[in-house]
Each structure stands twice: as C-alpha cells, then as structure tokens.
Design a protein around this motif. Sequence first.
Motif, PDB file in Angstrom:
ATOM      1  N   LEU A 278      32.659  43.254 -19.075  1.00  0.00           N
ATOM      2  CA  LEU A 278      33.104  44.241 -19.967  1.00  0.00           C
ATOM      3  C   LEU A 278      34.643  45.004 -19.923  1.00  0.00           C
ATOM      4  O   LEU A 278      34.783  45.350 -18.845  1.00  0.00           O
ATOM      5  CB  LEU A 278      32.165  45.607 -20.006  1.00  0.00           C
ATOM      6  N   LEU A 279      35.091  44.698 -20.781  1.00  0.00           N
ATOM      7  CA  LEU A 279      36.809  45.472 -20.932  1.00  0.00           C
ATOM      8  C   LEU A 279      36.647  46.578 -21.595  1.00  0.00           C
ATOM      9  O   LEU A 279      37.572  47.395 -21.436  1.00  0.00           O
ATOM     10  CB  LEU A 279      37.664  44.139 -21.597  1.00  0.00           C
ATOM     11  N   SER A 280      36.067  46.700 -22.617  1.00  0.00           N
ATOM     12  CA  SER A 280      36.133  47.966 -23.402  1.00  0.00           C
ATOM     13  C   SER A 280      35.008  48.228 -24.401  1.00  0.00           C
ATOM     14  O   SER A 280      34.339  47.418 -24.896  1.00  0.00           O
ATOM     15  CB  SER A 280      37.458  47.969 -24.340  1.00  0.00           C
ATOM     16  N   VAL A 281      34.593  49.451 -24.302  1.00  0.00           N
ATOM     17  CA  VAL A 281      33.386  50.037 -25.620  1.00  0.00           C
ATOM     18  C   VAL A 281      34.195  50.934 -26.258  1.00  0.00           C
ATOM     19  O   VAL A 281      34.430  52.079 -25.561  1.00  0.00           O
ATOM     20  CB  VAL A 281      32.275  50.424 -24.916  1.00  0.00           C
ATOM     21  N   ALA A 282      34.587  51.050 -27.317  1.00  0.00           N
ATOM     22  CA  ALA A 282      35.272  52.078 -28.032  1.00  0.00           C
ATOM     23  C   ALA A 282      34.955  52.177 -29.567  1.00  0.00           C
ATOM     24  O   ALA A 282      34.656  51.089 -30.298  1.00  0.00           O
ATOM     25  CB  ALA A 282      36.849  51.457 -27.902  1.00  0.00           C
ATOM     26  N   LEU A 283      35.495  53.240 -30.251  1.00  0.00           N
ATOM     27  CA  LEU A 283      35.201  53.453 -31.444  1.00  0.00           C
ATOM     28  C   LEU A 283      36.479  53.013 -32.264  1.00  0.00           C
ATOM     29  O   LEU A 283      37.492  53.224 -31.922  1.00  0.00           O
ATOM     30  CB  LEU A 283      35.088  55.080 -31.555  1.00  0.00           C
ATOM     31  N   ARG A 284      36.248  52.322 -33.314  1.00  0.00           N
ATOM     32  CA  ARG A 284      37.071  51.772 -34.341  1.00  0.00           C
ATOM     33  C   ARG A 284      37.395  52.789 -35.381  1.00  0.00           C
ATOM     34  O   ARG A 284      36.818  52.338 -36.580  1.00  0.00           O
ATOM     35  CB  ARG A 284      36.886  50.283 -34.635  1.00  0.00           C
ATOM     36  N   ARG A 285      38.069  53.687 -35.193  1.00  0.00           N
ATOM     37  CA  ARG A 285      38.581  54.547 -36.327  1.00  0.00           C
ATOM     38  C   ARG A 285      39.222  53.839 -37.559  1.00  0.00           C
ATOM     39  O   ARG A 285      38.728  54.309 -38.926  1.00  0.00           O
ATOM     40  CB  ARG A 285      39.067  55.795 -35.817  1.00  0.00           C
ATOM     41  N   SER A 286      39.885  52.724 -37.366  1.00  0.00           N
ATOM     42  CA  SER A 286      40.446  52.000 -38.401  1.00  0.00           C
ATOM     43  C   SER A 286      39.181  51.553 -39.374  1.00  0.00           C
ATOM     44  O   SER A 286      39.719  51.311 -40.561  1.00  0.00           O
ATOM     45  CB  SER A 286      41.350  50.910 -37.876  1.00  0.00           C
ATOM     46  N   ASP A 287      38.117  51.153 -38.685  1.00  0.00           N
ATOM     47  CA  ASP A 287      37.406  50.587 -39.849  1.00  0.00           C
ATOM     48  C   ASP A 287      36.571  51.535 -40.647  1.00  0.00           C
ATOM     49  O   ASP A 287      36.479  51.405 -41.747  1.00  0.00           O
ATOM     50  CB  ASP A 287      36.035  49.849 -39.006  1.00  0.00           C
ATOM     51  N   PHE A 288      36.611  52.639 -40.046  1.00  0.00           N
ATOM     52  CA  PHE A 288      36.011  53.916 -40.815  1.00  0.00           C
ATOM     53  C   PHE A 288      36.991  54.310 -41.932  1.00  0.00           C
ATOM     54  O   PHE A 288      36.796  54.585 -43.075  1.00  0.00           O
ATOM     55  CB  PHE A 288      35.752  55.184 -40.031  1.00  0.00           C
TER      56      PHE A 288
ATOM     57  N   PRO B  59      41.445  50.400 -31.174  1.00  0.00           N
ATOM     58  CA  PRO B  59      41.150  50.291 -29.618  1.00  0.00           C
ATOM     59  C   PRO B  59      42.253  49.173 -29.437  1.00  0.00           C
ATOM     60  O   PRO B  59      42.306  48.045 -30.043  1.00  0.00           O
ATOM     61  CB  PRO B  59      40.091  49.832 -29.497  1.00  0.00           C
ATOM     62  N   LYS B  60      42.819  49.243 -28.453  1.00  0.00           N
ATOM     63  CA  LYS B  60      43.870  48.273 -27.778  1.00  0.00           C
ATOM     64  C   LYS B  60      43.100  46.869 -27.278  1.00  0.00           C
ATOM     65  O   LYS B  60      41.923  46.990 -26.888  1.00  0.00           O
ATOM     66  CB  LYS B  60      44.469  48.743 -26.723  1.00  0.00           C
ATOM     67  N   THR B  61      43.664  45.868 -27.799  1.00  0.00           N
ATOM     68  CA  THR B  61      43.094  44.692 -27.329  1.00  0.00           C
ATOM     69  C   THR B  61      43.267  44.445 -25.907  1.00  0.00           C
ATOM     70  O   THR B  61      44.439  44.332 -25.455  1.00  0.00           O
ATOM     71  CB  THR B  61      43.643  43.447 -28.342  1.00  0.00           C
TER      72      THR B  61
ATOM     73  N   GLU C 144      33.193  48.881 -31.144  1.00  0.00           N
ATOM     74  CA  GLU C 144      33.341  47.737 -30.772  1.00  0.00           C
ATOM     75  C   GLU C 144      32.919  47.572 -29.485  1.00  0.00           C
ATOM     76  O   GLU C 144      33.127  48.376 -28.569  1.00  0.00           O
ATOM     77  CB  GLU C 144      34.487  47.124 -31.080  1.00  0.00           C
ATOM     78  N   VAL C 145      32.793  46.225 -28.750  1.00  0.00           N
ATOM     79  CA  VAL C 145      32.722  46.021 -27.401  1.00  0.00           C
ATOM     80  C   VAL C 145      33.631  44.566 -27.124  1.00  0.00           C
ATOM     81  O   VAL C 145      33.610  43.792 -28.246  1.00  0.00           O
ATOM     82  CB  VAL C 145      31.264  45.558 -27.063  1.00  0.00           C
ATOM     83  N   GLN C 146      34.571  44.768 -26.146  1.00  0.00           N
ATOM     84  CA  GLN C 146      35.409  43.818 -25.626  1.00  0.00           C
ATOM     85  C   GLN C 146      35.185  43.241 -24.326  1.00  0.00           C
ATOM     86  O   GLN C 146      34.979  43.867 -23.450  1.00  0.00           O
ATOM     87  CB  GLN C 146      36.984  44.189 -25.997  1.00  0.00           C
ATOM     88  N   LEU C 147      34.896  41.812 -24.371  1.00  0.00           N
ATOM     89  CA  LEU C 147      34.537  41.129 -23.265  1.00  0.00           C
ATOM     90  C   LEU C 147      35.403  40.129 -22.822  1.00  0.00           C
ATOM     91  O   LEU C 147      36.170  39.626 -23.613  1.00  0.00           O
ATOM     92  CB  LEU C 147      33.097  40.479 -23.473  1.00  0.00           C
TER      93      LEU C 147
ATOM     94  N   LYS D 186      35.687  40.122 -29.321  1.00  0.00           N
ATOM     95  CA  LYS D 186      35.393  41.377 -29.773  1.00  0.00           C
ATOM     96  C   LYS D 186      34.213  41.443 -30.608  1.00  0.00           C
ATOM     97  O   LYS D 186      33.959  40.563 -31.411  1.00  0.00           O
ATOM     98  CB  LYS D 186      36.399  42.123 -30.658  1.00  0.00           C
ATOM     99  N   PHE D 187      33.333  42.528 -30.480  1.00  0.00           N
ATOM    100  CA  PHE D 187      31.985  42.290 -30.966  1.00  0.00           C
ATOM    101  C   PHE D 187      32.076  43.700 -31.879  1.00  0.00           C
ATOM    102  O   PHE D 187      32.258  44.906 -31.445  1.00  0.00           O
ATOM    103  CB  PHE D 187      30.749  42.164 -30.227  1.00  0.00           C
ATOM    104  N   THR D 188      31.766  43.502 -33.252  1.00  0.00           N
ATOM    105  CA  THR D 188      31.386  44.799 -34.015  1.00  0.00           C
ATOM    106  C   THR D 188      30.170  44.894 -34.384  1.00  0.00           C
ATOM    107  O   THR D 188      29.384  43.708 -34.701  1.00  0.00           O
ATOM    108  CB  THR D 188      32.536  44.883 -35.015  1.00  0.00           C
ATOM    109  N   PHE D 189      29.659  45.909 -35.024  1.00  0.00           N
ATOM    110  CA  PHE D 189      28.154  46.020 -35.305  1.00  0.00           C
ATOM    111  C   PHE D 189      28.087  46.648 -36.895  1.00  0.00           C
ATOM    112  O   PHE D 189      29.146  47.468 -37.271  1.00  0.00           O
ATOM    113  CB  PHE D 189      27.642  47.246 -34.312  1.00  0.00           C
ATOM    114  N   THR D 190      27.167  46.443 -37.429  1.00  0.00           N
ATOM    115  CA  THR D 190      26.903  46.824 -38.641  1.00  0.00           C
ATOM    116  C   THR D 190      26.574  48.213 -38.959  1.00  0.00           C
ATOM    117  O   THR D 190      26.898  48.780 -40.263  1.00  0.00           O
ATOM    118  CB  THR D 190      25.395  46.131 -39.214  1.00  0.00           C
TER     119      THR D 190
END
Length: 184
Positions: free
Chosen positions: A120-130, A50-52, A110-113, A101-105
């Motif tokens: 709230l700026l973004s709630v998005a899937l981080r395919r890169s982490d997968f 996701p774009k920062t 991720e959530v960007q604030l 940015k907040f990422t979860f276990t």
Amino acid sequence: MDRKSHASLLRGVRKVHRATGIALFVLFLIIAFSGLFLGWKKNSNGYILPKTQKGISTDLANWMPMDSLRAIAQRSLLAADVGLDPELDRIDARPSKGIVKFTFTAHYWEVQLDATNGDLLSVALRRSDFLEALHDGSILDRSLKVDGGYIKLFYTSVMALALITFSLTGFWLWYGPRVMRRSK
C-alpha cells in the motif's frame, strides 16, 4: 437599419443578456471556481489530486496479477475507513511509475499500490474527481442515480448555449453602440 430599430435591437439584446445572466449566475460561478481548481489540481501539493507514488519496478513482467492487486486495494480501503464501499470503478495502471491506482464507484477515494509486491502506497481522497463531477454536472446523475448521463448532457448543453448567448449578446452590447454612433 435605421437608428430607431437599431436602438430597439440593442435593448432586446440587453434584456436577453441580463435575463440569461441572472438565471444562470450561480451555475456560472460553480463552473468558474471548479474549473479554476481543476486547473490547479497538479500544482496543489496533493490536496486536490493525490500525488502519484512510485513503485519498485516498472517492468510489467514483475507485476502481480491485476485480480490480486484489486483484492489488496479493496481490503486496504476497508481497513482505512470501514464505511466506504469497495465496489471498483476504475483501475489506472502507471507502468512508468510501477503503480496501480484504484478508484471506486460510490465515493471519491483512491488506493495506490506498488504493482510489483502489492504494498500500500496511498489511500487518499480525490477532490479533483468531486470538482470534475461538479464542473460537468455529472454529480447530479450520480446523486440521483440517473444512468446514461442525461442530466450531465442537459446541463452541459444549457451552459454551452448560455455561454454562446453571452458571447454573442456581449459582443453586440459592445459593438452595437459603435454602429449607432457611426450612423449619426
């Protein structure tokens, strides 16, 4: 080394190269494709990573307390999709962008604030982490709930040794026949 023993060595090297290639073919494809996608993650227009976003202030003195931002991020995640676990893994503060940015276990969201006002700026899937977890084998540790990264360690060791074996045997498969031709 005489020609006969040279030919025997070359046949042995070819067998090792073939057996290793056959045994690890699928894993090499996974590593190659995931590595390719990881290389493109910042140029994927936000699809892989996701774009920062940008916040309103880069001055840390204006930022909200981290525990308040964490609470907002967890609420935002739950509001976006009730089925996602809000247990926090990482907090990535970007002072130059004014965001956190907040990422979860338990998942790859991720959530960007905005760090100044908590918007709230973004709630998005981080395919890169997968893709990274797939690339380095840690996806098995995560899915099998193995602490310490032992599967990842084994996986990366096997794959590194296989790549070294492929490089050495591949070189010999290229160089060996030249040596045999010269010894005629």
